[in-house]
Design a protein around this motif. Structure first.
Motif, PDB file in Angstrom:
ATOM      1  N   GLY A  33       8.344 -10.417   5.506  1.00  0.00           N
ATOM      2  CA  GLY A  33       9.346  -9.394   5.226  1.00  0.00           C
ATOM      3  C   GLY A  33       8.825  -8.455   4.153  1.00  0.00           C
ATOM      4  N   CYS A  34       9.726  -7.657   3.613  1.00  0.00           N
ATOM      5  CA  CYS A  34       9.321  -6.691   2.595  1.00  0.00           C
ATOM      6  C   CYS A  34      10.562  -6.185   1.865  1.00  0.00           C
ATOM      7  CB  CYS A  34       8.600  -5.511   3.253  1.00  0.00           C
ATOM      8  SG  CYS A  34       8.048  -4.266   2.068  1.00  0.00           S
ATOM      9  N   ALA A  35      10.426  -6.008   0.569  1.00  0.00           N
ATOM     10  CA  ALA A  35      11.583  -5.581  -0.230  1.00  0.00           C
ATOM     11  C   ALA A  35      11.767  -4.071  -0.229  1.00  0.00           C
ATOM     12  CB  ALA A  35      11.403  -6.061  -1.666  1.00  0.00           C
ATOM     13  N   GLY A  44      12.145  -1.733   2.133  1.00  0.00           N
ATOM     14  CA  GLY A  44      13.229  -1.179   2.952  1.00  0.00           C
ATOM     15  C   GLY A  44      12.993   0.201   3.549  1.00  0.00           C
ATOM     16  N   CYS A  45      11.769   0.534   3.899  1.00  0.00           N
ATOM     17  CA  CYS A  45      11.541   1.831   4.562  1.00  0.00           C
ATOM     18  C   CYS A  45      12.343   1.823   5.871  1.00  0.00           C
ATOM     19  CB  CYS A  45      10.057   2.042   4.842  1.00  0.00           C
ATOM     20  SG  CYS A  45       9.061   1.946   3.341  1.00  0.00           S
ATOM     21  N   THR A  46      13.060   2.906   6.115  1.00  0.00           N
ATOM     22  CA  THR A  46      14.059   2.850   7.186  1.00  0.00           C
ATOM     23  C   THR A  46      13.448   2.867   8.590  1.00  0.00           C
ATOM     24  OG1 THR A  46      14.260   5.230   7.031  1.00  0.00           O
ATOM     25  CG2 THR A  46      15.881   3.943   5.830  1.00  0.00           C
ATOM     26  N   PHE A  47      12.189   3.313   8.695  1.00  0.00           N
ATOM     27  CA  PHE A  47      11.552   3.401  10.005  1.00  0.00           C
ATOM     28  C   PHE A  47      10.797   2.118  10.361  1.00  0.00           C
ATOM     29  CE2 PHE A  47       9.019   5.206   6.607  1.00  0.00           C
ATOM     30  CZ  PHE A  47       7.876   4.432   6.676  1.00  0.00           C
ATOM     31  N   CYS A  48      10.810   1.135   9.469  1.00  0.00           N
ATOM     32  CA  CYS A  48       9.897   0.003   9.607  1.00  0.00           C
ATOM     33  C   CYS A  48      10.659  -1.283   9.929  1.00  0.00           C
ATOM     34  CB  CYS A  48       9.129  -0.145   8.299  1.00  0.00           C
ATOM     35  SG  CYS A  48       8.172  -1.654   8.172  1.00  0.00           S
ATOM     36  N   GLU A  49      10.206  -1.984  10.942  1.00  0.00           N
ATOM     37  CA  GLU A  49      10.861  -3.237  11.342  1.00  0.00           C
ATOM     38  C   GLU A  49      10.816  -4.260  10.193  1.00  0.00           C
ATOM     39  OE1 GLU A  49      12.366  -3.660  14.184  1.00  0.00           O
ATOM     40  OE2 GLU A  49      12.688  -5.818  14.255  1.00  0.00           O
ATOM     41  N   THR A  50       9.658  -4.386   9.556  1.00  0.00           N
ATOM     42  CA  THR A  50       9.518  -5.371   8.472  1.00  0.00           C
ATOM     43  C   THR A  50      10.510  -5.071   7.353  1.00  0.00           C
ATOM     44  OG1 THR A  50       7.150  -5.322   8.974  1.00  0.00           O
ATOM     45  CG2 THR A  50       7.818  -6.536   7.013  1.00  0.00           C
ATOM     46  N   GLY A  51      10.713  -3.797   7.091  1.00  0.00           N
ATOM     47  CA  GLY A  51      11.621  -3.395   6.024  1.00  0.00           C
ATOM     48  C   GLY A  51      13.062  -3.829   6.291  1.00  0.00           C
ATOM     49  N   GLN A  52      13.407  -4.043   7.566  1.00  0.00           N
ATOM     50  CA  GLN A  52      14.778  -4.451   7.899  1.00  0.00           C
ATOM     51  C   GLN A  52      14.999  -5.946   7.637  1.00  0.00           C
ATOM     52  OE1 GLN A  52      16.421  -1.549   8.610  1.00  0.00           O
ATOM     53  NE2 GLN A  52      14.306  -0.870   8.319  1.00  0.00           N
ATOM     54  N   MET A  78       2.794  -7.106   7.579  1.00  0.00           N
ATOM     55  CA  MET A  78       4.098  -7.218   6.907  1.00  0.00           C
ATOM     56  C   MET A  78       3.910  -7.219   5.395  1.00  0.00           C
ATOM     57  SD  MET A  78       6.273  -9.993   9.059  1.00  0.00           S
ATOM     58  CE  MET A  78       5.246 -11.378   8.675  1.00  0.00           C
ATOM     59  N   GLY A  79       4.753  -6.450   4.720  1.00  0.00           N
ATOM     60  CA  GLY A  79       4.793  -6.516   3.262  1.00  0.00           C
ATOM     61  C   GLY A  79       4.085  -5.383   2.558  1.00  0.00           C
ATOM     62  N   GLU A  80       4.427  -5.242   1.299  1.00  0.00           N
ATOM     63  CA  GLU A  80       3.782  -4.258   0.422  1.00  0.00           C
ATOM     64  C   GLU A  80       2.748  -5.032  -0.422  1.00  0.00           C
ATOM     65  OE1 GLU A  80       3.386  -1.068  -0.471  1.00  0.00           O
ATOM     66  OE2 GLU A  80       2.296  -1.800  -2.214  1.00  0.00           O
TER      67      GLU A  80
HETATM   68  S1  SF4 Z   1       6.074  -3.110   5.195  1.00  0.00           S
HETATM   69 FE1  SF4 Z   1       5.381  -1.137   4.352  1.00  0.00          FE
HETATM   70  S2  SF4 Z   1       6.429   0.405   5.591  1.00  0.00           S
HETATM   71 FE2  SF4 Z   1       7.483  -1.546   5.946  1.00  0.00          FE
HETATM   72  S3  SF4 Z   1       9.190  -1.573   4.468  1.00  0.00           S
HETATM   73 FE3  SF4 Z   1       7.455  -2.589   3.519  1.00  0.00          FE
HETATM   74  S4  SF4 Z   1       6.406  -0.982   2.370  1.00  0.00           S
HETATM   75 FE4  SF4 Z   1       7.771   0.043   3.823  1.00  0.00          FE
END
Ligand code: SF4
Length: 348
Positions: free
Chosen positions: A105-107, A109-117, A152-154
């Motif tokens: 996952g990822c904290a 939250g970019c709105t276009f990104c599945e992982t961000g959801q 996935m992830g930042e």
């Molecule tokens: S994985 Fe990258 S693009 Fe996706 S929400 Fe995280 S930082 Fe944003």
């Protein structure tokens, strides 16, 4: 001892082998970290060699889309790590790039990104990051040439584990990937960018997700921008010590109706002008429940054309993997994340 999170020097510092034991120990370390079968134990009858192990998580699922493969490993605590192998035909054979995850996952939250959801479930350990490369090396006959932290992830939100993983990947006693074969892609964490600059790895590649022409649009689709606006990001990049022939890769996910107008191209070109960079255009790969569609080829070419007319160097990312949710911005198992959240809410 799990070697995936350790360099050979660290293994040596713990086990303190005698001089004649170093060579066989190194052979076992290399084999384990590269996903090969270690030398026959009867040929390495040293107690130290038996102490080494590689905790490579088994591949749970493999999904193919054309020549691209997404594979999923299940962690010991029941989460999933997704990685993508992208082959590239070269004159001397096929080079493979592995896109690794740094978090589940990822904290951000970019709105276009599945992982961000998914939200952030947890950071991956260095062993879990290197283990993606080891599993891919084992399954793809050792053909992994480049590793990009774009799964996935930042990565800069998990800085210590990512840097530790890079040290293991670059260790000449093991996988021995050259620094220039590694790319860290960030959403624009300026503190992390400055830390990377201080690290002094001059050959490391840095990619930055820009995705917007101005603060208004960027803050709407990338919440990080409300904390670190575009001017702050550019300052950090201008301070970054690039080599002479090096440039930043600025990623731009083109989303119809959001960031693809002619004035957006002008704003992007103006913003990037002071930076040594190449813009990497990624036609939007819709996430599940996406409010936006993918751009048409005409829209992509039009936007690229505008940028090129303005003198901005661009590359276009070929779209692959959409049908298996393996394309850029499509990784992550939302159903599993929901189940985990529900379970942890119920238990406590
Ligand atoms: S994985 Fe990258 S693009 Fe996706 S929400 Fe995280 S930082 Fe944003």
């Amino acid at each position: 001892m799990d070697v995936l999170g350790l360099t050979f020097d660290e293994v040596r510092a713990v086990l303190r082998p005698r001089e004649h034991e170093v060579k066989p120990l190194r052979a076992v370390y290399r084999a384990l970290v590269c996903g090969q079968t270690p030398p026959d134990p009867t040929e390495t009858p040293l107690p130290h060699c038996a102490a080494l192990d590689a905790d490579v998580l088994p591949i749970d699922r493999r999904l193919e889309d054309g020549d691209l493969t997404k594979f999923v490993q299940r962690t010991h605590d029941g989460l999933e790590i997704e990685s993508v192998v992208v082959p590239m035909q070269r004159t001397h054979g096929i080079w493979r790039t592995l896109c690794v995850s740094s978090q589940v996952g990822c904290a951000r939250g970019c709105t276009f990104c599945e992982t961000g959801q998914l939200g952030l479930l947890r950071n991956l350990t260095a062993s879990e990051i290197v283990g993606q490369v080891t599993a891919a090396q084992r399954d793809f006959a050792g053909g992994i040439r480049n590793v990009v932290f774009m799964g996935m992830g930042e990565p800069l939100d998990n800085y210590d584990n990512v840097i530790r993983a890079c040290r293991v990947l670059m260790d000449p006693n093991g996988l021995s990937l050259a620094c220039e074969r590694l790319t860290i892609s960030t959403v624009g964490r300026t503190e992390g960018i400055r830390k990377l600059a201080r690290l002094g790895w001059r050959r490391l590649n840095l990619a930055v997700s820009l995705n917007a022409p101005n603060d208004e649009v960027r803050s709407r689709i990338m919440p990080i921008n409300r904390l670190e606006p575009m001017a702050t990001l550019r300052e950090a990049l201008l301070d970054y010590p690039l080599r002479k022939c090096q440039f930043f890769m600025m990623e731009y996910v083109l989303i119809p109706g959001v960031n693809d107008a002619p004035e957006h191209a002008r704003e992007v070109a103006d913003y990037l002008r002071p930076l040594k960079c190449m813009l990497n255009m990624i036609p939007y790969n819709p996430r599940s429940d996406s409010p936006w569609r993918a751009p048409t080829e005409v829209e992509v070419q039009q936007f690229l054309g505008w940028l090129e007319e303005l003198g901005q160097g661009c590359k276009r990312r070929i779209t692959k993997g959409r049908s298996q949710m393996a394309a850029c911005g499509q990784l992550g198992n939302r159903a599993l994340a929901r189940r985990r959240r529900r379970a942890s809410a119920e238990s406590g």
